[in-house]
Scaffold this active site. Sequence first.
Site, PDB file in Angstrom:
ATOM      1  N   LYS A 199     -18.221  35.378  -3.807  1.00 38.59           N
ATOM      2  CA  LYS A 199     -17.973  34.011  -4.295  1.00 38.59           C
ATOM      3  C   LYS A 199     -16.642  34.007  -5.046  1.00 38.59           C
ATOM      4  O   LYS A 199     -16.540  34.453  -6.176  1.00 38.59           O
ATOM      5  CB  LYS A 199     -19.088  33.531  -5.237  1.00 38.59           C
ATOM      6  CG  LYS A 199     -18.988  32.020  -5.453  1.00 38.59           C
ATOM      7  CD  LYS A 199     -19.134  31.573  -6.881  1.00 38.59           C
ATOM      8  CE  LYS A 199     -17.952  31.438  -7.749  1.00 38.59           C
ATOM      9  NZ  LYS A 199     -16.934  30.435  -7.517  1.00 38.59           N
ATOM     10  N   GLY A 252     -13.930  37.836 -14.922  1.00 35.55           N
ATOM     11  CA  GLY A 252     -13.647  36.485 -15.403  1.00 35.55           C
ATOM     12  C   GLY A 252     -13.595  36.483 -16.918  1.00 35.55           C
ATOM     13  O   GLY A 252     -13.354  37.519 -17.548  1.00 35.55           O
ATOM     14  N   SER A 253     -13.842  35.325 -17.497  1.00 35.32           N
ATOM     15  CA  SER A 253     -13.726  35.191 -18.950  1.00 35.32           C
ATOM     16  C   SER A 253     -14.904  35.877 -19.652  1.00 35.32           C
ATOM     17  O   SER A 253     -15.986  36.023 -19.080  1.00 35.32           O
ATOM     18  CB  SER A 253     -13.699  33.712 -19.318  1.00 35.32           C
ATOM     19  OG  SER A 253     -14.892  33.104 -18.874  1.00 35.32           O
ATOM     20  N   GLY A 257     -18.813  35.913 -18.753  1.00 40.81           N
ATOM     21  CA  GLY A 257     -19.378  37.251 -18.548  1.00 40.81           C
ATOM     22  C   GLY A 257     -20.655  37.476 -19.348  1.00 40.81           C
ATOM     23  O   GLY A 257     -21.596  38.109 -18.864  1.00 40.81           O
ATOM     24  N   GLU A 274     -15.815  42.747 -15.888  1.00 43.44           N
ATOM     25  CA  GLU A 274     -14.404  42.947 -16.285  1.00 43.44           C
ATOM     26  C   GLU A 274     -13.947  41.619 -16.872  1.00 43.44           C
ATOM     27  O   GLU A 274     -13.810  40.635 -16.151  1.00 43.44           O
ATOM     28  CB  GLU A 274     -13.540  43.301 -15.068  1.00 43.44           C
ATOM     29  CG  GLU A 274     -13.846  44.641 -14.450  1.00 43.44           C
ATOM     30  CD  GLU A 274     -13.503  45.814 -15.347  1.00 43.44           C
ATOM     31  OE1 GLU A 274     -12.652  45.661 -16.247  1.00 43.44           O
ATOM     32  OE2 GLU A 274     -14.106  46.879 -15.165  1.00 43.44           O
ATOM     33  N   CYS A 308      -5.101  39.463 -17.268  1.00 45.70           N
ATOM     34  CA  CYS A 308      -6.013  39.963 -18.299  1.00 45.70           C
ATOM     35  C   CYS A 308      -5.298  40.973 -19.191  1.00 45.70           C
ATOM     36  O   CYS A 308      -5.674  41.189 -20.329  1.00 45.70           O
ATOM     37  CB  CYS A 308      -7.243  40.584 -17.667  1.00 45.70           C
ATOM     38  SG  CYS A 308      -6.833  41.779 -16.389  1.00 45.70           S
ATOM     39  N   GLU A 409      -8.015  34.902 -26.556  1.00 49.10           N
ATOM     40  CA  GLU A 409      -7.233  34.953 -25.319  1.00 49.10           C
ATOM     41  C   GLU A 409      -6.716  33.557 -24.986  1.00 49.10           C
ATOM     42  O   GLU A 409      -7.489  32.611 -24.864  1.00 49.10           O
ATOM     43  CB  GLU A 409      -8.115  35.466 -24.168  1.00 49.10           C
ATOM     44  CG  GLU A 409      -7.319  35.706 -22.914  1.00 49.10           C
ATOM     45  CD  GLU A 409      -8.169  36.190 -21.748  1.00 49.10           C
ATOM     46  OE1 GLU A 409      -9.228  35.587 -21.494  1.00 49.10           O
ATOM     47  OE2 GLU A 409      -7.765  37.155 -21.077  1.00 49.10           O
TER      48      GLU A 409
HETATM   49  P1  NAP Z   1     -13.967  32.262 -15.257  1.00 55.13           P
HETATM   50  O1  NAP Z   1     -13.819  30.819 -15.518  1.00 55.13           O
HETATM   51  O2  NAP Z   1     -14.888  33.050 -16.107  1.00 55.13           O
HETATM   52  O3  NAP Z   1     -14.393  32.371 -13.707  1.00 55.13           O
HETATM   53  C1  NAP Z   1     -14.484  33.600 -13.026  1.00 55.13           C
HETATM   54  C2  NAP Z   1     -15.410  33.435 -11.836  1.00 55.13           C
HETATM   55  O4  NAP Z   1     -16.728  33.168 -12.313  1.00 55.13           O
HETATM   56  C3  NAP Z   1     -15.054  32.258 -10.918  1.00 55.13           C
HETATM   57  O5  NAP Z   1     -15.363  32.598  -9.589  1.00 55.13           O
HETATM   58  C4  NAP Z   1     -16.001  31.175 -11.418  1.00 55.13           C
HETATM   59  O6  NAP Z   1     -16.278  30.168 -10.459  1.00 55.13           O
HETATM   60  C5  NAP Z   1     -17.237  31.997 -11.718  1.00 55.13           C
HETATM   61  N1  NAP Z   1     -18.190  31.387 -12.648  1.00 55.13           N
HETATM   62  C6  NAP Z   1     -17.939  30.489 -13.623  1.00 55.13           C
HETATM   63  N2  NAP Z   1     -19.091  30.159 -14.251  1.00 55.13           N
HETATM   64  C7  NAP Z   1     -20.082  30.876 -13.676  1.00 55.13           C
HETATM   65  C8  NAP Z   1     -21.491  30.975 -13.874  1.00 55.13           C
HETATM   66  N3  NAP Z   1     -22.121  30.245 -14.780  1.00 55.13           N
HETATM   67  N4  NAP Z   1     -22.189  31.819 -13.098  1.00 55.13           N
HETATM   68  C9  NAP Z   1     -21.573  32.576 -12.161  1.00 55.13           C
HETATM   69  N5  NAP Z   1     -20.238  32.505 -11.909  1.00 55.13           N
HETATM   70  C10 NAP Z   1     -19.493  31.674 -12.664  1.00 55.13           C
HETATM   71  O7  NAP Z   1     -12.554  32.994 -15.309  1.00 55.13           O
HETATM   72  P2  NAP Z   1     -11.189  32.579 -14.621  1.00 55.13           P
HETATM   73  O8  NAP Z   1     -10.597  31.440 -15.366  1.00 55.13           O
HETATM   74  O9  NAP Z   1     -11.380  32.446 -13.157  1.00 55.13           O
HETATM   75  O10 NAP Z   1     -10.308  33.891 -14.867  1.00 55.13           O
HETATM   76  C11 NAP Z   1      -9.614  34.160 -16.029  1.00 55.13           C
HETATM   77  C12 NAP Z   1     -10.354  35.171 -16.879  1.00 55.13           C
HETATM   78  O11 NAP Z   1     -10.572  36.362 -16.146  1.00 55.13           O
HETATM   79  C13 NAP Z   1      -9.569  35.604 -18.111  1.00 55.13           C
HETATM   80  O12 NAP Z   1     -10.429  35.679 -19.199  1.00 55.13           O
HETATM   81  C14 NAP Z   1      -9.053  36.983 -17.720  1.00 55.13           C
HETATM   82  O13 NAP Z   1      -8.754  37.818 -18.816  1.00 55.13           O
HETATM   83  C15 NAP Z   1     -10.190  37.484 -16.921  1.00 55.13           C
HETATM   84  N6  NAP Z   1      -9.763  38.584 -16.059  1.00 55.13           N
HETATM   85  C16 NAP Z   1     -10.177  39.849 -16.367  1.00 55.13           C
HETATM   86  C17 NAP Z   1      -9.755  40.919 -15.601  1.00 55.13           C
HETATM   87  C18 NAP Z   1     -10.204  42.323 -15.922  1.00 55.13           C
HETATM   88  O14 NAP Z   1     -10.120  43.179 -15.044  1.00 55.13           O
HETATM   89  N7  NAP Z   1     -10.665  42.612 -17.131  1.00 55.13           N
HETATM   90  C19 NAP Z   1      -8.922  40.693 -14.501  1.00 55.13           C
HETATM   91  C20 NAP Z   1      -8.517  39.391 -14.219  1.00 55.13           C
HETATM   92  C21 NAP Z   1      -8.960  38.335 -14.995  1.00 55.13           C
HETATM   93  P3  NAP Z   1     -15.401  28.802 -10.409  1.00 55.13           P
HETATM   94  O15 NAP Z   1     -14.004  29.210 -10.113  1.00 55.13           O
HETATM   95  O16 NAP Z   1     -16.049  28.053  -9.332  1.00 55.13           O
HETATM   96  O17 NAP Z   1     -15.536  28.188 -11.769  1.00 55.13           O
END
Ligand code: NAP
Length: 518
Positions: A199, A252-253, A257, A274, A308, A409
């Site tokens: 997904k 993700g965030s 997470g 992550e 990230c 962040e």
């Molecule tokens: P996000 O809003 O948390 O979304 C990440 C993924 O999770 C998307 O596919 C999102 O779907 C899905 N999602 C959202 N709510 C969910 C739920 N309730 N249940 C299951 N899945 C859900 O993060 P983002 O804005 O895409 O990415 C930015 C974040 O990722 C930042 O915090 C960044 O630091 C982090 N990140 C971490 C790493 C690492 O390796 N540590 C690497 C890259 C990014 P939708 O898109 O449909 O909302």
Amino acid sequence: MEVENGHGTNRGASRRGGVATLEVGAVQLYRNYIDGRWVESSTGETFESTNPATGEVLGRVTKSGREDVERAVAAARQSFERWRRVPAPRRGEILFRAGEIMRQRKEDLARLMTREMGKVIAEARGDVQEGIDMTFYMAGEGRRLAGETVPVELPNKFGMSVRDPIGVIACITPWNFPFAIPTWKMMPALVAGNTVVFKPASDTPLVAHALVGILEEAGLPPGVINLVFGPGDTVGEALLAHPDVDMVSFTGSTEAGKHVAQKADETLKRVHLELGGKNAIIVMDDADLDLALEGIVWSAFGTTGQRCTAASRLIVHRAVREALTERLVSRINKLRLGNGLEPTTDVGPLINRRAVEKVHRYTEIGLQEGARLLTGGRPATDGELAKGSFYMPTLFTDVKPHMRIAQEEIFGPTTAIITVDGLEEAIEVNNRTGYGLSSSIYTRDVNRAFQAMRDITTGLVYVNAGTIGAEIQLPFGGTRGTGNGHREAGRAALEVYTEWKTIYVDYSGRLQRAQIDI
Ligand code: NAP
């Protein structure tokens, strides 16, 4: 409705080298991939993928619901028994073919990514390259996937450990590395014999579509990889709750997470997280300032700060603060914003308008907290920029370690100078956030460098380089709120996607009791 391939209703769109390409005025429909077929969702609804630099609509995407997740998980479950019995070297060969196709299409994939996600073209090429590297690396693991054989204590008895796949893995990914991050999850999962339901982030579905198209073309059997488009709070939730999903690998965030971990716990799934970062570059008084400057600009404003590992804190020794600040402001003011496809662009757009609002809220918070804004601090709306989601590269100084802009962040082109008087204080400030992903130190003193390597508590540490630049053959991940202790990449990733099975073979022909018959 089922179609023969993923590109059924083209209406002016074309397919070049497996990557969906779009002609002006044509809007293609992008479908799910379930059990080896490209299918529309059960809801009949769609959503748009847009270019964050221009607002142009790039494609319409099928929007899945619970029923589509059911089908995808059922397909992954059914294919698991067959796939896990395919010899690992053969699984690796399919990944190798996928890597070859990616290599041939690198430029097309990178251009698609820049249009959909916004990062400048050189960085998009890097994102694709990282995916290629991971795919080839894990293809090679098909001929390793090593376990152990060790001597056992009883005669005529043999002991070994082998890696078993876990089962059906849900891979939920963000938009900021729309090609590399899915490969970080899927390639180790697949080579180890797991099946996948993918997904992707709703902001970058077209890149995900291209990646799955390549895996199909490389010969992955039906059901082994399944793709479902749709919102996290419906499609993602359905995956978290599904009893037939054995593991969730989520990037993700931190906020999302935590929720993922709680929900997955209800069905006792394995969870790999992550999450976010609040990374820092330490600049000591003996640092090569020209080198540090390059590292800061690259780490803070590369990918428009949407990494990230982005450096959103600069922990600077008082003795060099003024000299560094002056040069930094001058460099920042020369950065050129624009469409990432233009070779002259240094900084592309943020992912969407919501992100612009979020970054700007943090500018206001910084000002309210008493930090001093040196440059930037507003959306960029001159000329063509008004069509997209641009924000001026932003630098704060007089920032205290406890301030929200130094703790939370921001995920945008904002960084903050914190002044310190020595190495111990610098390391203390570096370590004192709720995140623990990446840190860097600029110093010419080898003793200081080793002290920093020993005492910094983040998962990644760079010496005389910025906070970004991970390579795929080493573990990647963070401490504290950045994750739950697992690592992506390198051989460490195989720990996440496999179970250990320990096997004893007794060929003595009699009962032998371990620990007793000695
Ligand atoms: P996000 O809003 O948390 O979304 C990440 C993924 O999770 C998307 O596919 C999102 O779907 C899905 N999602 C959202 N709510 C969910 C739920 N309730 N249940 C299951 N899945 C859900 O993060 P983002 O804005 O895409 O990415 C930015 C974040 O990722 C930042 O915090 C960044 O630091 C982090 N990140 C971490 C790493 C690492 O390796 N540590 C690497 C890259 C990014 P939708 O898109 O449909 O909302």
